[in-house]
Design a protein around this motif. Structure first.
Motif, PDB file in Angstrom:
ATOM      1  N   LEU A 203      20.059 -35.028  12.733  1.00 48.09           N
ATOM      2  CA  LEU A 203      20.774 -35.369  11.635  1.00 48.09           C
ATOM      3  C   LEU A 203      20.198 -35.915  10.600  1.00 48.09           C
ATOM      4  N   MET A 204      19.254 -36.966  10.678  1.00 48.48           N
ATOM      5  CA  MET A 204      18.287 -37.492   9.694  1.00 48.48           C
ATOM      6  C   MET A 204      17.277 -36.384   9.188  1.00 48.48           C
ATOM      7  N   LEU A 205      16.842 -35.478   9.792  1.00 48.44           N
ATOM      8  CA  LEU A 205      15.844 -34.388   9.155  1.00 48.44           C
ATOM      9  C   LEU A 205      16.552 -33.378   8.592  1.00 48.44           C
ATOM     10  N   SER A 206      17.816 -33.068   8.981  1.00 48.01           N
ATOM     11  CA  SER A 206      18.416 -32.020   8.041  1.00 48.01           C
ATOM     12  C   SER A 206      19.013 -32.917   6.858  1.00 48.01           C
ATOM     13  N   HIS A 207      19.274 -34.140   6.925  1.00 44.30           N
ATOM     14  CA  HIS A 207      19.498 -34.678   5.467  1.00 44.30           C
ATOM     15  C   HIS A 207      18.435 -34.972   4.598  1.00 44.30           C
ATOM     16  N   PHE A 208      17.375 -35.137   5.077  1.00 45.30           N
ATOM     17  CA  PHE A 208      16.123 -35.295   4.340  1.00 45.30           C
ATOM     18  C   PHE A 208      15.889 -33.974   3.687  1.00 45.30           C
ATOM     19  N   ALA A 209      16.187 -32.986   4.529  1.00 46.35           N
ATOM     20  CA  ALA A 209      15.717 -31.672   3.834  1.00 46.35           C
ATOM     21  C   ALA A 209      16.659 -31.204   2.873  1.00 46.35           C
ATOM     22  N   LEU A 210      17.665 -31.959   2.557  1.00 45.53           N
ATOM     23  CA  LEU A 210      18.381 -31.791   1.407  1.00 45.53           C
ATOM     24  C   LEU A 210      17.724 -32.229   0.057  1.00 45.53           C
ATOM     25  N   TYR A 211      16.688 -33.039   0.142  1.00 47.40           N
ATOM     26  CA  TYR A 211      15.947 -33.534  -1.123  1.00 47.40           C
ATOM     27  C   TYR A 211      14.311 -33.190  -1.126  1.00 47.40           C
ATOM     28  N   GLU A 212      13.673 -32.840   0.011  1.00 45.54           N
ATOM     29  CA  GLU A 212      12.469 -32.574   0.171  1.00 45.54           C
ATOM     30  C   GLU A 212      12.242 -31.691   1.578  1.00 45.54           C
ATOM     31  N   PRO A 213      10.867 -31.010   1.236  1.00 43.87           N
ATOM     32  CA  PRO A 213      11.040 -30.049   2.452  1.00 43.87           C
ATOM     33  C   PRO A 213      10.375 -31.098   3.443  1.00 43.87           C
ATOM     34  N   LEU A 214      10.622 -30.260   4.909  1.00 40.47           N
ATOM     35  CA  LEU A 214      10.302 -31.236   5.871  1.00 40.47           C
ATOM     36  C   LEU A 214       8.741 -31.355   6.061  1.00 40.47           C
ATOM     37  N   SER A 215       8.076 -30.382   5.199  1.00 41.40           N
ATOM     38  CA  SER A 215       6.359 -30.825   5.237  1.00 41.40           C
ATOM     39  C   SER A 215       6.098 -31.668   4.378  1.00 41.40           C
ATOM     40  N   ALA A 216       7.075 -32.611   3.389  1.00 40.11           N
ATOM     41  CA  ALA A 216       6.550 -33.619   2.599  1.00 40.11           C
ATOM     42  C   ALA A 216       6.400 -34.761   3.488  1.00 40.11           C
ATOM     43  N   LEU A 217       6.983 -34.694   4.784  1.00 36.40           N
ATOM     44  CA  LEU A 217       6.754 -35.973   5.575  1.00 36.40           C
ATOM     45  C   LEU A 217       5.608 -36.129   6.162  1.00 36.40           C
TER      46      LEU A 217
ATOM     47  N   GLN B 130      10.139 -24.001   7.180  1.00 39.68           N
ATOM     48  CA  GLN B 130       9.570 -25.233   6.417  1.00 39.68           C
ATOM     49  C   GLN B 130       8.607 -25.895   7.203  1.00 39.68           C
ATOM     50  N   VAL B 131       8.328 -25.472   8.499  1.00 44.56           N
ATOM     51  CA  VAL B 131       7.092 -25.960   9.242  1.00 44.56           C
ATOM     52  C   VAL B 131       6.213 -24.760   9.933  1.00 44.56           C
ATOM     53  N   HIS B 132       6.889 -23.828  10.676  1.00 49.50           N
ATOM     54  CA  HIS B 132       5.946 -22.911  11.310  1.00 49.50           C
ATOM     55  C   HIS B 132       5.473 -22.023  10.028  1.00 49.50           C
ATOM     56  N   GLU B 133       6.292 -21.809   9.259  1.00 52.30           N
ATOM     57  CA  GLU B 133       5.782 -20.529   8.130  1.00 52.30           C
ATOM     58  C   GLU B 133       4.856 -21.330   7.180  1.00 52.30           C
ATOM     59  N   GLN B 134       4.832 -22.670   7.029  1.00 55.51           N
ATOM     60  CA  GLN B 134       4.077 -23.519   6.106  1.00 55.51           C
ATOM     61  C   GLN B 134       2.543 -23.345   6.856  1.00 55.51           C
ATOM     62  N   LEU B 135       2.690 -23.559   8.033  1.00 61.09           N
ATOM     63  CA  LEU B 135       1.463 -23.794   8.695  1.00 61.09           C
ATOM     64  C   LEU B 135       0.887 -22.169   8.816  1.00 61.09           C
ATOM     65  N   LEU B 136       1.604 -21.329   8.726  1.00 61.73           N
ATOM     66  CA  LEU B 136       1.289 -19.809   8.825  1.00 61.73           C
ATOM     67  C   LEU B 136       0.334 -19.535   7.449  1.00 61.73           C
ATOM     68  N   GLU B 137       1.184 -19.888   6.406  1.00 62.88           N
ATOM     69  CA  GLU B 137       0.586 -19.855   5.094  1.00 62.88           C
ATOM     70  C   GLU B 137      -0.674 -20.555   4.945  1.00 62.88           C
ATOM     71  N   ARG B 138      -0.775 -21.735   5.476  1.00 62.85           N
ATOM     72  CA  ARG B 138      -2.154 -22.466   5.379  1.00 62.85           C
ATOM     73  C   ARG B 138      -3.515 -21.695   5.956  1.00 62.85           C
ATOM     74  N   ARG B 139      -2.885 -20.947   7.159  1.00 60.57           N
ATOM     75  CA  ARG B 139      -3.899 -20.204   7.780  1.00 60.57           C
ATOM     76  C   ARG B 139      -4.351 -18.969   7.041  1.00 60.57           C
ATOM     77  N   LEU B 140      -3.188 -18.364   6.520  1.00 61.51           N
ATOM     78  CA  LEU B 140      -3.464 -16.984   5.844  1.00 61.51           C
ATOM     79  C   LEU B 140      -4.180 -17.180   4.394  1.00 61.51           C
ATOM     80  N   SER B 141      -3.977 -18.429   3.904  1.00 58.55           N
ATOM     81  CA  SER B 141      -4.508 -18.616   2.469  1.00 58.55           C
ATOM     82  C   SER B 141      -6.145 -18.690   2.663  1.00 58.55           C
TER      83      SER B 141
END
Length: 674
Positions: free
Chosen positions: A321-335, A360-371
């Protein structure tokens, strides 16, 4: 084809009434673009056997290709009367109606056809492409269900459906009630119940729930209503458990006139769908001061949990519940500590929240590796290129979620359609996308040309990593991504049979130098696509750029931060309707962070006129092969300037003078070496 034609004509010389030979000769001539010649054998075949729906369909398609739409419609209607549900005839009739300016009739036909044959991909794709830019005012249950089907189709760009979907939502009573409530700012006590009922109805709208995670909302009224709903959702969190010390005045002062009295928590499906929408826009919506106050303890509570040594899986569901409401304002990767969320199995989360974690988590980590693994094609030494690169590293552009399935063909077939004078097939199968950005165009081209190897390079590693991830998502393997600068592209990088450079040259320090390098890697029998901004069509953009440059949002566009971009958006949206700068709200790029920065606050940009394009083509010894435009625009041009003028840039200049918004997206045109 020549051998086949000789064979058919030999048969017909001996047996003039041989049906198969008549029909297949007509098909061959039609496929070769010899539509006028095709009419005679096809008409004879239809006369000899008027019961053959395929004969009628091909005859109708020949009439359609000749622009004889009323005659084409008659043949398609006859074919469908004979064979109801004949998909080829339905597709051809829809295209004919659309070309004749009867788009509404075409849409009615296609909605019913897709409802009757929902698994037929060509019907779905044609309907989706025809809905591009269409705003529906009303629609029955069938229309809504077909739109939901299209919005979840992985081979359809859901963004092309956004106008149709949002048009239906906006014309429903719940949305109108909420919009009126927001506009009044202060909720009237006697309307509170109606407003809350409307909010509940909108949050359970199946069509809206399907669309939000897959599009960028491109309407100010919808954005305003959803922004207010977001504030109301944040207010509903059980603050006594999350942040006991939060002042009641803050907790109850956020919603700004929307849904103060709703007791029940919002559906988790809607919260997650709205969070996905906010992520798609890159959090372009401006939060209020009270919302920021509430977000701070929410972030703290989540980060304390993420920092704990305990296994997150144990109480992950309780924190959803907290995570989903936080994701209304910032990506989970901002935590702080967000990477730990990747250690929680996706199956632990609800079916609504799991896609947010994946993206917002798994694919962001993947992009970091790909970069880090991207190869270097050229150095980036030019000072302007370095500034442009820095901008796109901060705001990779464009962010895209879905992709329209392209027409599949071969490199040689595609080039021969643009250059029918070529006598031999094109042997080279290499394709270059210069400045491919986040990969939408190179991935589409790789899908279209399955026989080709596509090389896409760009200044920004962040954009290229996004592109690489999306290519993997769509199962595309015949594309390679590299970092490089067009101004450094060596001739040895080629040759390429197809070169595409759309929306890039006008961001270079020296556009002609970049264009020359593209010409140097193009094969003599190849084709090149160029995309340039139109001076006539971008008056609103220039006004918005002037407005932003005179404001205090940022010292220059290169250093613009998120709050500065949000403030610029908000100020432009608040301008009077007749202000030229406010015209940029008609661009979909206005509604996402990276899109807005590219549109209004770009660090390097220029525009062109058609006469300047003609001069550049002349200087580079390139031949103009035609603009890439929607069929109705081409039909209007032909009606005003004549079919013989399609390759006449002077005629296009006259047409643009009469219709300045013709190239509002860009001049997109094909050319080749002389």
């Amino acid at each position: 084809m020549a051998d086949a034609e000789r064979g058919y004509r030999t048969l017909l010389a001996r047996w003039p009434d041989q049906l198969d030979a008549l029909y297949l000769l007509g098909v061959l001539l039609h496929q070769e673009g010899r539509h006028e010649e095709a009419l005679a054998p096809l008409t004879t075949a239809v006369t000899l056997d008027p019961s053959r729906a395929d004969f009628l369909n091909t005859l109708g398609d020949s009439y359609r290709a000749l622009g004889r739409y009323s005659e084409a419609e008659v043949q398609f209607e006859r074919a469908l009367a004979m064979r109801p549900g004949y998909v080829d005839a339905q597709l051809n009739l829809a295209n004919t109606l659309h070309a004749a300016g009867r788009t509404n009739d075409a849409l009615v036909l296609l909605f019913n056809a897709v409802a009757a044959a929902p698994t037929h991909a060509p019907l779905r794709h044609l309907l989706a492409s025809m809905l591009q830019g269409v705003v529906l005012q009303s629609g029955n249950v069938l229309v809504r269900e077909v739109l939901r089907l299209l919005a979840t189709d992985e081979q359809v760009s859901a963004q092309s459906l956004a106008g149709a979907i949002l048009g239906l939502v906006m014309n429903d009573a719940p949305f109108r009630t909420l919009r009126d409530s927001v506009r009044r700012a202060a909720l009237e006590p006697n309307r509170e119940r109606a407003t809350n009922d409307a909010m509940r109805a909108l949050m359970s709208d199946a069509l809206l729930l399907t669309a939000l995670p897959r599009i960028v909302v491109g309407d100010l009224d919808v954005e305003l209503v959803l922004t207010r709903i977001r504030a109301a959702l944040l207010q509903r969190i059980p603050w006594s458990a999350v942040a006991p010390g939060l002042a009641p005045s803050v907790a109850h002062g956020v919603a700004h006139g929307v849904a103060h009295g709703v007791e029940a928590a919002a559906p988790a499906e809607f919260v997650c769908a709205l969070a996905a929408q906010c992520y798609n826009t890159e959090y372009a919506w401006m939060p209020t001061g009270p919302e920021r106050l509430q977000l701070s303890p929410l972030r703290s509570a989540i980060e304390v949990w993420l920092a704990a040594e305990a296994d997150l899986t144990i109480d992950a569901a309780e924190h959803e519940l907290m995570l989903s409401h936080f994701a209304l304002y910032e990506p989970l990767s901002a935590l702080s500590g967000w990477e730990r969320l990747a250690h929680v199995e996706l199956s632990v989360w609800s079916e609504w929240f799991a896609p947010l974690v994946r993206e917002q988590v798994h694919e962001q980590l993947l992009e970091r590796r790909l970069s880090t693994a991207l190869p270097l094609l050229t150095p980036i030494a030019d000072a302007v290129s370095q500034r442009v690169r820095a901008m796109y590293e901060e705001n990779p552009y464009p962010r895209w979620v879905t992709l329209q399935q392209p027409v599949r063909t071969t490199v040689s077939e595609f080039i021969r359609r643009l250059r029918p004078e070529l006598s031999e097939p094109v042997a080279n199968r290499s394709v270059l996308v210069a400045g491919g950005g986040s990969g939408q165009q190179p991935v589409q081209m790789a899908m279209s040309f399955a026989d080709a190897h596509v090389l896409s390079f760009d200044l920004s590693r962040a954009s290229l990593a996004y592109a690489s991830r999306m290519a993997s998502r769509f199962g595309v393997t015949n594309v390679q991504f590299m970092q490089g600068d067009l101004l450094e592209l060596p001739p040895t990088a080629g040759p390429f049979a197809i070169v595409s450079c759309s929306g890039v040259l006008h961001h270079l320090r020296d556009p002609m130098a970049g264009w020359t390098r593209l010409r140097n890697v193009l094969t003599p029998d190849g084709v090149m696509k160029i995309g340039l901004y139109s001076t006539a069509a971008r008056t609103a953009v220039e006004a918005a750029r002037a407005f932003a440059s005179k404001s205090a949002f940022t010292a220059n566009a290169f250093t613009a931060d998120e709050d500065g971009l949000r403030a610029a958006r908000q100020s432009i949206a608040a301008l009077p309707v007749d202000d030229a700068a406010r015209g940029v709200t008609a661009f979909i790029d206005f509604y996402s962070m990276s899109g807005f920065r590219d549109l209004v606050l770009h660090v390097q940009e220029r525009t062109y006129t058609i006469s300047q394009i003609a001069a550049a083509l002349e200087a580079l010894e390139l031949r103009f092969l035609g603009f890439q435009l929607p069929q109705p625009v081409q039909a209007r041009f032909i009606a005003e300037q004549g079919a013989d003028a399609l390759l006449d840039l002077d005629a296009w200049g006259r047409f643009e003078s009469a219709h300045p918004d013709t190239f509002v997206a860009m001049y997109q045109f094909w050319c080749c070496r002389r």
